[in-house]
Design an enzyme around this catalytic site. Sequence first.
Site, PDB file in Angstrom:
ATOM      1  N   TYR A   1       6.001   0.631   1.263  1.00 42.52           N
ATOM      2  CA  TYR A   1       6.511   1.664   0.370  1.00 42.52           C
ATOM      3  C   TYR A   1       8.034   1.503   0.265  1.00 42.52           C
ATOM      4  CZ  TYR A   1       2.153   4.280  -0.226  1.00 42.52           C
ATOM      5  OH  TYR A   1       0.890   4.672  -0.575  1.00 42.52           O
TER       6      TYR A   1
ATOM      7  N   CYS B   1     -14.783  11.480  -1.073  1.00 44.25           N
ATOM      8  CA  CYS B   1     -15.590  10.581  -0.247  1.00 44.25           C
ATOM      9  C   CYS B   1     -16.872  10.201  -0.965  1.00 44.25           C
ATOM     10  CB  CYS B   1     -15.919  11.241   1.088  1.00 44.25           C
ATOM     11  SG  CYS B   1     -16.874  10.173   2.191  1.00 44.25           S
TER      12      CYS B   1
END
Length: 685
Positions: free
Chosen positions: A197, A410
Amino acid sequence: MKQTYEALFTPWKIGNVEIKNRIVLCPMGGTSLFGWMEPNHFDKEAAGFFLERARNNVGLIIPGIAPIRDTIGGRWLYQNKKMFRELKPYMEQIHATGAKLFVQLTAGMGRSWGITDEVLPLHKNPVLRVLAKPILDTNYQLASPSPLPARWAEGVTCPEMTVPQIEQIVAAFAKTALLCKEAGVDGVEVHAVHEGYLLDQFAMKYTNHRSDRYGGSFENRYRFAVEIVKAIKAACGADYPVSIRYSVLSKVKDFCYGALPGETYTEIGRDMEESEKAARYLQDAGYDMLNADNGTYDSWYWAHPPMYMPLNCNLEDVAHIKRFVDIPVVCAGRMEPDAAAAAIAEGRIDAMGVARQFLTDGAWVTKMLEDRMEDIRPCICCHNGCFNMAHYKGHANAQSFGDTRGMARCALNPTTMQSRKYRLTPATAPKEIAVIGGGIGGMESALVCARRGHNVTLYEKSDRLGGVFQAAAAPSFKEKDRALLAWYAREVTKYPNLTVKLGTEVKDPAALHADEIIVATGAAPVSLPVPGAEKGIQAVDYLLGRRPVGDRVVIVGGGLTGCEIAYDLYLQGKQPTIVEMKDDLIAVSGVCLANSSYLRDFFKTNRVPVYLETSLGEIRDGAVTVTRKDGARQELPADSVILSVGYRPAPLAAKGRHVHIVGDARKVGNLRTVIWRAWDVCMKL
């Protein structure tokens, strides 16, 4: 609880904050308490998600990254005081469970920002980019330490971040951390020298080519992260805990090309020598904990390990770095409780970091405490629901905006981060429900209906449950898939209103005495109209061991299944060759780059022959003939040919008012589409 896990349930401290056990719920994109893509706010869905896990005995919760400045709208987090007022009573609820919570903040993604196919045309058009800037400032989101190639979009160069922008970000961290402290948050985590990042790009030589005080020397490259922690401590006090998310090793050989487990390679990112120095340097700057793993977006499978990565894949590197610091060190990356407990007991790490298992089963820690390990629904590392950011040739991030906005769901558990859409309510009038087909779609349908109070009969024509997923779970690296099948097999025995009839083929659904019929009969392999096709072996037959293969194996089809078969064959010592008509392997949306890039990097590193933009012409004894894009024909030696060219729905029943088709019988997809569709149907019955 087994004695094996005792070390996981001992207290420890981060600064002066005591944590009741050694299990850390690690941050996941999409689980921020302040929202993710949308303008910042107190996110009640994420709050409910974490509170449930706190009530299920997790020690420390670290929600997903909160961009210090909104992706949409550009507002700074500290400007929304209402959000922090709402956070304060929530922290009281968290503390009532005995859990602690840190808020993770990020300066941004830089070249790793997952610019999507939908946004890319806007960024490339100078006029549209300016017009969109008040809403979505793509130049700001992509701003990097130096002009760099974007990870997700070929041909896009990220602009260099300015010093005033850096100074704004440092100040914003301090202001936001103070608001967190005042709201009762136990500490903050800086998403910094981690995963490639923005702050990690500043720290690494291959991404930082600056000549000012933020580039060049070791101290200059780590200056951004150091200034942030010093600013937080100045605002909040020296005793306010600040954790840092930390990648021990970058595991990078080149832009967009990672290093595989066990590989000897030249590191262009952070190597161990620098990491030993950096970890101590960051500790001395004021950080109170290392929340550690490995990797960057160029080697994403280390930070987001798919099923191909070894269990506990980062443990040895993280344990090594602990020797160079005095602050606690958390290790994440396919961590298993037994290995984590042993490492903690030996003093090699301080806590076990777990992320996506909490998406699949929010009560898994409680089940471990109650010695019910077999009741834990396992995460299979598919990333289909939680992080399906796909990338392949000709595309940036092929993820839809809806999925980008709704990460951390999920595939196996639709209720995760979707509690308003997917929830079980008792049936107003229990019905007799027949489910035809005992694959994942059929078993999930049967379970949802049974939990709602219906009387369910599940018919499976073979002698075992699982359907085509038995084949998917067959390779050696699919141990979690096999655990999922075992979980389903146990789960369907728990309900007295659910009857399973194996070895029972239903030929006429209309003859069943049922109020509602759910058809989950799966899909059939697509056949190729080429000479010698009968000599080919269908993928499912190979995976189930029905057809043996020789040493030289041509796999026709470079989608996910074909690539996994090639990988499995290579691990067996065979010589696979992949033939694919598209211009890249796994060229589909829905498959996370962490998963697909592992396989692409594996084939590249191990020189597995891959023929793209190539079609199958003929299968003969000992060889296949293929045709390249330019029309040239080529013969490839082959002892065996495996056909992995897709499936077509194979529903048993015709349409009817009381007939419901689920899973691949309706539309071929993946576990997410199969399971979520089962819920879509069964919640309404």
